[in-house]
Each structure stands twice: as structure tokens, then as C-alpha cells.
Design an enzyme around this catalytic site. Structure first.
Site, PDB file in Angstrom:
ATOM      1  N   LYS A  58      -4.279   4.221  -1.539  1.00 47.89           N
ATOM      2  CA  LYS A  58      -3.766   3.753  -2.837  1.00 47.89           C
ATOM      3  C   LYS A  58      -3.925   2.240  -2.886  1.00 47.89           C
ATOM      4  O   LYS A  58      -3.176   1.501  -2.244  1.00 47.89           O
ATOM      5  CB  LYS A  58      -2.289   4.104  -3.017  1.00 47.89           C
ATOM      6  CG  LYS A  58      -1.845   3.895  -4.462  1.00 47.89           C
ATOM      7  CD  LYS A  58      -0.348   3.728  -4.630  1.00 47.89           C
ATOM      8  CE  LYS A  58       0.104   2.305  -4.497  1.00 47.89           C
ATOM      9  NZ  LYS A  58      -0.527   1.343  -5.408  1.00 47.89           N
TER      10      LYS A  58
ATOM     11  N   GLU B   8       2.752  -3.436   7.826  1.00 53.97           N
ATOM     12  CA  GLU B   8       2.245  -4.812   7.952  1.00 53.97           C
ATOM     13  C   GLU B   8       2.799  -5.587   6.770  1.00 53.97           C
ATOM     14  O   GLU B   8       2.314  -5.428   5.646  1.00 53.97           O
ATOM     15  CB  GLU B   8       0.712  -4.821   7.908  1.00 53.97           C
ATOM     16  CG  GLU B   8       0.048  -4.089   9.049  1.00 53.97           C
ATOM     17  CD  GLU B   8       0.233  -4.783  10.385  1.00 53.97           C
ATOM     18  OE1 GLU B   8       0.603  -5.968  10.392  1.00 53.97           O
ATOM     19  OE2 GLU B   8       0.024  -4.129  11.410  1.00 53.97           O
TER      20      GLU B   8
ATOM     21  N   CYS C 192      -0.860 -13.541   4.234  1.00 54.58           N
ATOM     22  CA  CYS C 192       0.345 -13.317   5.040  1.00 54.58           C
ATOM     23  C   CYS C 192       0.391 -14.218   6.274  1.00 54.58           C
ATOM     24  O   CYS C 192       1.454 -14.426   6.839  1.00 54.58           O
ATOM     25  CB  CYS C 192       0.441 -11.849   5.425  1.00 54.58           C
ATOM     26  SG  CYS C 192      -1.078 -11.260   6.179  1.00 54.58           S
TER      27      CYS C 192
ATOM     28  N   GLU D  96       8.786 -16.297   1.818  1.00 56.46           N
ATOM     29  CA  GLU D  96       7.335 -16.266   1.632  1.00 56.46           C
ATOM     30  C   GLU D  96       7.014 -16.532   0.164  1.00 56.46           C
ATOM     31  O   GLU D  96       7.379 -15.755  -0.710  1.00 56.46           O
ATOM     32  CB  GLU D  96       6.816 -14.878   2.034  1.00 56.46           C
ATOM     33  CG  GLU D  96       5.318 -14.760   1.956  1.00 56.46           C
ATOM     34  CD  GLU D  96       4.817 -13.360   2.280  1.00 56.46           C
ATOM     35  OE1 GLU D  96       5.365 -12.384   1.740  1.00 56.46           O
ATOM     36  OE2 GLU D  96       3.867 -13.255   3.065  1.00 56.46           O
TER      37      GLU D  96
HETATM   38  P1  NAD Z   1       3.626  -5.138  -2.584  1.00 56.79           P
HETATM   39  O1  NAD Z   1       4.589  -4.742  -1.542  1.00 56.79           O
HETATM   40  O2  NAD Z   1       4.121  -5.461  -3.930  1.00 56.79           O
HETATM   41  O3  NAD Z   1       2.532  -4.001  -2.801  1.00 56.79           O
HETATM   42  C1  NAD Z   1       1.769  -3.513  -1.720  1.00 56.79           C
HETATM   43  C2  NAD Z   1       1.313  -2.113  -2.056  1.00 56.79           C
HETATM   44  O4  NAD Z   1       2.464  -1.268  -2.042  1.00 56.79           O
HETATM   45  C3  NAD Z   1       0.686  -1.973  -3.439  1.00 56.79           C
HETATM   46  O5  NAD Z   1      -0.381  -1.043  -3.384  1.00 56.79           O
HETATM   47  C4  NAD Z   1       1.837  -1.419  -4.247  1.00 56.79           C
HETATM   48  O6  NAD Z   1       1.408  -0.677  -5.380  1.00 56.79           O
HETATM   49  C5  NAD Z   1       2.484  -0.506  -3.223  1.00 56.79           C
HETATM   50  N1  NAD Z   1       3.865  -0.127  -3.508  1.00 56.79           N
HETATM   51  C6  NAD Z   1       4.849  -0.879  -4.041  1.00 56.79           C
HETATM   52  N2  NAD Z   1       5.987  -0.145  -4.136  1.00 56.79           N
HETATM   53  C7  NAD Z   1       5.698   1.079  -3.625  1.00 56.79           C
HETATM   54  C8  NAD Z   1       6.440   2.276  -3.456  1.00 56.79           C
HETATM   55  N3  NAD Z   1       7.710   2.378  -3.836  1.00 56.79           N
HETATM   56  N4  NAD Z   1       5.833   3.342  -2.905  1.00 56.79           N
HETATM   57  C9  NAD Z   1       4.538   3.275  -2.519  1.00 56.79           C
HETATM   58  N5  NAD Z   1       3.768   2.178  -2.682  1.00 56.79           N
HETATM   59  C10 NAD Z   1       4.349   1.092  -3.227  1.00 56.79           C
HETATM   60  O7  NAD Z   1       2.791  -6.326  -1.945  1.00 56.79           O
HETATM   61  P2  NAD Z   1       1.659  -7.184  -2.654  1.00 56.79           P
HETATM   62  O8  NAD Z   1       2.353  -8.109  -3.578  1.00 56.79           O
HETATM   63  O9  NAD Z   1       0.577  -6.298  -3.163  1.00 56.79           O
HETATM   64  O10 NAD Z   1       1.035  -7.963  -1.415  1.00 56.79           O
HETATM   65  C11 NAD Z   1       1.571  -9.133  -0.941  1.00 56.79           C
HETATM   66  C12 NAD Z   1       2.418  -8.865   0.293  1.00 56.79           C
HETATM   67  O11 NAD Z   1       1.612  -8.236   1.275  1.00 56.79           O
HETATM   68  C13 NAD Z   1       2.936 -10.132   0.916  1.00 56.79           C
HETATM   69  O12 NAD Z   1       4.265  -9.971   1.314  1.00 56.79           O
HETATM   70  C14 NAD Z   1       2.037 -10.301   2.134  1.00 56.79           C
HETATM   71  O13 NAD Z   1       2.612 -11.062   3.153  1.00 56.79           O
HETATM   72  C15 NAD Z   1       1.814  -8.905   2.527  1.00 56.79           C
HETATM   73  N6  NAD Z   1       0.615  -8.806   3.349  1.00 56.79           N
HETATM   74  C16 NAD Z   1       0.785  -8.579   4.684  1.00 56.79           C
HETATM   75  C17 NAD Z   1      -0.332  -8.502   5.517  1.00 56.79           C
HETATM   76  C18 NAD Z   1      -0.166  -8.240   6.986  1.00 56.79           C
HETATM   77  O14 NAD Z   1      -1.166  -8.005   7.649  1.00 56.79           O
HETATM   78  N7  NAD Z   1       1.032  -8.258   7.528  1.00 56.79           N
HETATM   79  C19 NAD Z   1      -1.609  -8.665   4.988  1.00 56.79           C
HETATM   80  C20 NAD Z   1      -1.741  -8.903   3.625  1.00 56.79           C
HETATM   81  C21 NAD Z   1      -0.608  -8.963   2.810  1.00 56.79           C
END
Ligand code: NAD
Length: 483
Positions: A178, A252, A286, A386
Site C-alpha cells: 500500500k 520503521e 527520517c 520530528e
Molecule cells: P504516515 O505514518 O502518515 O504514513 C505512512 C503510511 O502509513 C502511508 O502509506 C499511510 O497511508 C499509511 N497509514 C496511515 N495510517 C494508517 C492506518 N491506520 N492503517 C494502515 N496504514 C496507515 O507517514 P508519512 O507521513 O507517509 O511518512 C513520514 C514518516 O515516515 C516520518 O515519520 C518518517 O520519519 C518516517 N520514515 C521512516 C523511515 C525509516 O526508515 N525509519 C523511512 C522513511 C520515513
């Protein structure tokens, strides 16, 4: 808006490229212009159910494939992505808002990662079998888990998608990806490229908003592992939903990387490293080098050199680099107006001093000046939360002990770096910094062979490397009575 021949507006479910069952579409917004870039399936419960049903069915035979057979499929996918790399970089640049040359640099990593997992699938080791109880022969089988839901964020959509599908498929699982609702274009394009590579149902991609399909996917009892890269709050929520059917989770999550610059550091190298790793992807990374902690003997000199270097970062439309009259932008916009506002809100409350940037840029895109905040307190939101934007804070620590203490004094634990010529300091950093990665005299390089993952509120589980592959498998003990 992109021409529909430039992207794929179809889900991949049960081997077919299909519309959402409802026939509805979602607008995908281009961050550099604020305009609609594409329209993609607005999937719902029926689409999730179809993808999980197909995956569960497909798993019955896919789990019997050999590692060599799965490696061939992944190598074919890697080759196709490589062949379409230029177009994928273009889609990624327009959809995420990153300069095209930056998006291009990500493609070799994507391809390499798939190739790594293709090879790694064939090398998995286990404990040697043996007679641990007299009269019984024991051995361990390493098996795929089943149906894996991979949930990717918007900042590196293709790279993160690869980190989800590579180990899952290499280990013999069926993968349902997804992508983020905001940046689904490259994942849907890869779905098109992969359609005839894997047996029907083995690899699916469903686009949609989290509120329509997120919980539905995670709560489905046929899902064995949910692998999320995303925000810490999303990780907590997903872990709670997955717990209802005792699905494994691999999380992650967010980060707040400290960059410790000691008095003896190579100043030019540290400044170059902070500019490169603090503002890459508009700071929406991140592991971004967003939290500099300099010891007091170098603090003033560091700021003096950092401010003009940050002010010189060229901000522009990601596609400008294709226009010889406009030159190469180094940084694009933020992902959305809402996200930019959340960054500005934190900036407005800082108790530090904004010494470079700090303003939204006029126009329809979501641009923000590269920003440096000097001397915020340890409790400041700039230090503790963050922002995921082009903001670097610089604190002045009295000594190395305080630098280490401040570095660890956040809820996150993903990545960190130390800049010093003294091996005793860097060795101590490797031991004492509470982060999943410690770089010495650099910040941000990653590679397929080494694990990437966090501690504390940055989550658990590793992406990339053989450690990731292990997490997508389960271990079974087989014991045979011999006497
Ligand atoms: P987000 O948590 O808003 O969304 C991430 C994904 O989760 C999206 O596909 C979103 O649609 C999905 N999602 C959200 N709510 C959900 C639910 N209830 N059920 C299932 N799926 C759901 O994050 P974002 O804004 O897309 O990305 C930024 C974040 O990602 C930052 O916090 C960043 O630090 C983190 N990130 C971490 C890494 C790592 O390797 N640790 C790498 C890249 C990004």
C-alpha cells in the site's frame, strides 16, 4: 496533469491491472505547483479483500518455490526497473517534489536492493541439525510467514516500496503493497512492470487513503506480518490493530538524528555533510542531519560557515533541471501545504534564533527556505520533535559528555553521526549513542548489505541486509524420533 499514458492508474490485484471496485479515483497533487498531477484508484474494503484473498491463495504454491526461482523473478523485476529508471525518476520527481537528478540517484539503490535480496534469498543459513536429545534428530526449517502487508510513506515512495517487497518476496511470502495516498505513482508503475513476472496474487499493489483501506488491511486476520515505514503515531496505531489478530509487525518510524561535531572535527567536511544530509529531500528524511550539537570550541566557527552554505542552497521546481535556462535546483518543495504549515508552526514557537531562512516562499507550490536555528534549548520542539522539513538546529554543548547526553535525550533512536578525528571519541560514540546507526565523519550513506532500523520510538525491525530477510521468515523446529 500527466498524460494517462505516462503513469498507471490501476491497482495490481490477482495478477490483473484493475480499477478500484467502486470505480472511484483520488487526485494526486504535485507539490511544486499545487495542481492535480494524476488520478489513481480510490480503493476500498472490497479491493483489500480481493488482494488478500488472492495472496492467501497464491501463497499455497509460492511458498513451495525455490530460492533460486524467486531470485530469478526479483532479478527480472530489477532489470525492468533499471530499463524504466529514467521514467520512474521523472514520476518520483514530479510526485514527491524532488529535483530530477536527486530522484535519478535513488534508482540504482532501488535496483541494487532487489538484486541484493535476490541473492540473499539463496544464502539463508540456520543452525546445523543434530541429535540434541538422544534418539531424536532435530533440525530447523526457515519458512515464509504468509501474506505480508507492506505500507510505505511518501518521502521515498519507490525506495521504501522496494525495501518492503524485496525481502518479503525473496523469503517466499506474498506481498501486498500500500503506497502512500500522496505518492502512489511509482509503486503503481512498478505494479505494471511486475504484472507478468510473479504468479497471480503473489504481488499486489493497492492505492487508496489510509482511512479507507489502512485499518481494513492491517486488521485482516489473513495478514501474517505488517511492515510499516511511517510516522511513530501510525506505528503505534498499527501495532494495536495488528495485535487483535496477533500479526507480527515491523516498524520503521520517525527519527531525529543528532550530528555531534567535536572541537577537533574537520570543519569543512562537517558543514558539507550537514548541508547535504540536512536538506536532502527538503529535510523530509527520517535520518536527516537535523540536530547539530557542536562543542563550544567549534560552535561559532561552525555556524559562521554553515549559514552561508545553507543560504546558497538553490530551491526550485524539480523539473527545472531539464530546462537549461533555469539551472539545477538542489531542493524542491515540501510534500503538502498542511505539512509545510506544521513545520512553520514549530518554527514559530522556537526559543532559538532563526539565523538563516525561516519563511515560506511565495507561489502555489509548498516551498520553504532552507533554515538554520541557532541555540535552541534541549526542550524546544525543534530539538525534541520530528519536523520533517528543511530545518537544522545547532546547539552548543559545554563538552563531549553534554553532547552525548543531549544526543540521546530524545524519544527517537534511528540514526546519528559524530564528526571527530579522535578515534577514542568515535569509538565511545559507537558504544554510547542510542541509535540504530552511528556514522563517523559522514551522515546518511546507506547500502543494501547493512541493516537500517531504529531503537526506542523509531521502531523495531531492520530493513535491508540479511537481518531484514530473517524478519520476513519464521523458524520451525522439526524433531524426528530415530530410535
Ligand atoms: P504516515 O505514518 O502518515 O504514513 C505512512 C503510511 O502509513 C502511508 O502509506 C499511510 O497511508 C499509511 N497509514 C496511515 N495510517 C494508517 C492506518 N491506520 N492503517 C494502515 N496504514 C496507515 O507517514 P508519512 O507521513 O507517509 O511518512 C513520514 C514518516 O515516515 C516520518 O515519520 C518518517 O520519519 C518516517 N520514515 C521512516 C523511515 C525509516 O526508515 N525509519 C523511512 C522513511 C520515513
Amino acid at each position: 496533469m500527466l498524460d494517462t499514458t505516462d503513469y498507471s492508474a490501476k491497482n495490481l490485484i490477482n495478477g490483473g491491472l484493475v480499477d478500484a471496485a467502486s470505480g472511484e479515483l483520488l487526485d494526486v497533487i504535485e507539490p511544486a505547483t499545487g495542481e492535480v498531477l494524476a488520478r489513481v484508484p480510490a480503493s476500498g474494503a472490497d479491493d483489500v479483500d480481493a488482494a488478500v484473498t488472492a495472496a492467501e491463495q497464491a501463497f499455497r504454491s509460492f511458498k513451495r518455490t525455490t530460492p533460486g526461482e524467486r531470485a530469478e523473478m526479483l532479478l527480472t523485476l530489477a532489470a525492468r526497473i533499471e530499463k524504466h529508471a529514467e521514467h520512474l525518476a521523472y514520476l518520483e520527481a514530479r510526485n514527491v517534489g524532488k529535483p530530477i537528478p536527486v530522484a535519478r540517484e535513488e534508482l540504482p539503490l532501488v535496483v541494487d536492493n532487489l538484486r541484493f535480496f535476490a541473492g540473499a534469498a539463496r544464502t539463508m543459513e540456520g543452525r546445523a541439525g543434530g541429535e540434541y536429545l538422544r534418539g531424536y534428530e532435530s533440525y530447523v526449517r526457515r519458512e515464509p510467514i504468509g501474506v505480508v502487508a507492506g505500507i510505505a510513506p511518501w518521502n521515498y515512495p519507490l525506495l521504501m516500496a522496494t525495501w518492503k517487497i524485496g525481502p518479503a518476496l525473496a523469503a517466499g511470502n506474498c506481498s501486498i503493497l500500500k503506497p502512500s495516498r500522496q505518492t502512489p505513482l511509482t509503486a503503481l508503475y512498478v505494479a505494471k512492470l511486475a504484472q507478468d513476472i510473479f504468479p497471480a496474487g503473489v504481488f499486489s499493489v493497492i492505492s487508496g487513503s489510509a482511512s479507507d483501506i489502512g485499518d481494513q488491511l492491517v486488521a485482516d486476520p489473513r495478514i501474517g506480518l505488517v511492515s510499516l515505514t511511517g510516522d511513530t503515531s501510525t506505528g503505534r496505531h498499527i501495532a494495536r490493530v495488528a495485535a487483535d489478530h496477533v500479526a507480527q509487525t515491523h516498524l520503521e518510524l520517525g527519527g531525529k538524528a543528532p550530528v555531534i561535531v567535536l572541537d577537533d572535527a574537520d570543519l569543512d567536511a562537517a558543514v558539507a555533510g550537514i548541508v547535504a544530509a540536512g536538506f536532502a529531500n527538503s529535510g523530509q528524511d527520517c535520518t536527516a542531519a537535523c540536530r547539530v550539537i557542536a562543542t563550544q570550541g567549534i560552535y561559532d566557527r561552525l555556524l559562521e560557515a554553515l549559514i552561508p552554505a545553507v543560504q546558497a542552497i538553490k530551491v526550485g521546481n524539480p523539473t527545472d533541471s531539464d530546462d537549461p535556462d533555469k539551472g539545477d535546483p538542489e531542493m524542491g518543495p515540501l510534500i503538502s501545504a498542511t505539512h509545510r504549515q506544521s513545520v512553520l508552526d514549530v518554527l514559530a514557537k522556537t526559543d532559538g534564533t532563526i539565523v538563516a531562512g525561516g519563511n515560506a516562499l511565495p507561489g502555489d507550490g509548498y516551498f520553504l527556505e532552507p533554515t538554520v536555528v541557532a541555540n535552541p534549548s534541549q526542550n524546544d520542539l525543534i530539538v525534541q520533535t520530528e519536523q520533517f522539513g528543511p530545518i537544522v538546529s545547532v546547539q552548543c554543548a559545554a563538552d563531549i559528555d553534554q553532547a552525548f547526553e543531549w544526543a540521546n535525550d530524545v524519544e527517537f533512536g534511528l540514526a546519528s553521526s559524530i564528526w571527530t578525528k579522535d578515534i577514542t571519541h568515535s569509538t565511545r560514540a559507537a558504544r554510547d549513542l542510542d541509535f540504530g546507526c552511528v556514522w563517523v565523519n559522514d551522515h546518511m550513506p546507506i547500502l543494501s548489505e547493512m541493516p537500517h532500523g531504529g531503537f526506542k520510538q523509531s521502531g523495531y525491525g531492520k530493513d535491508m541486509s540479511i537481518y531484514a530477510l530473517e524478519e520476513y521468515t519464521r523458524v520451525k523446529h522439526v524433531m524426528t524420533k530415530t530410535d
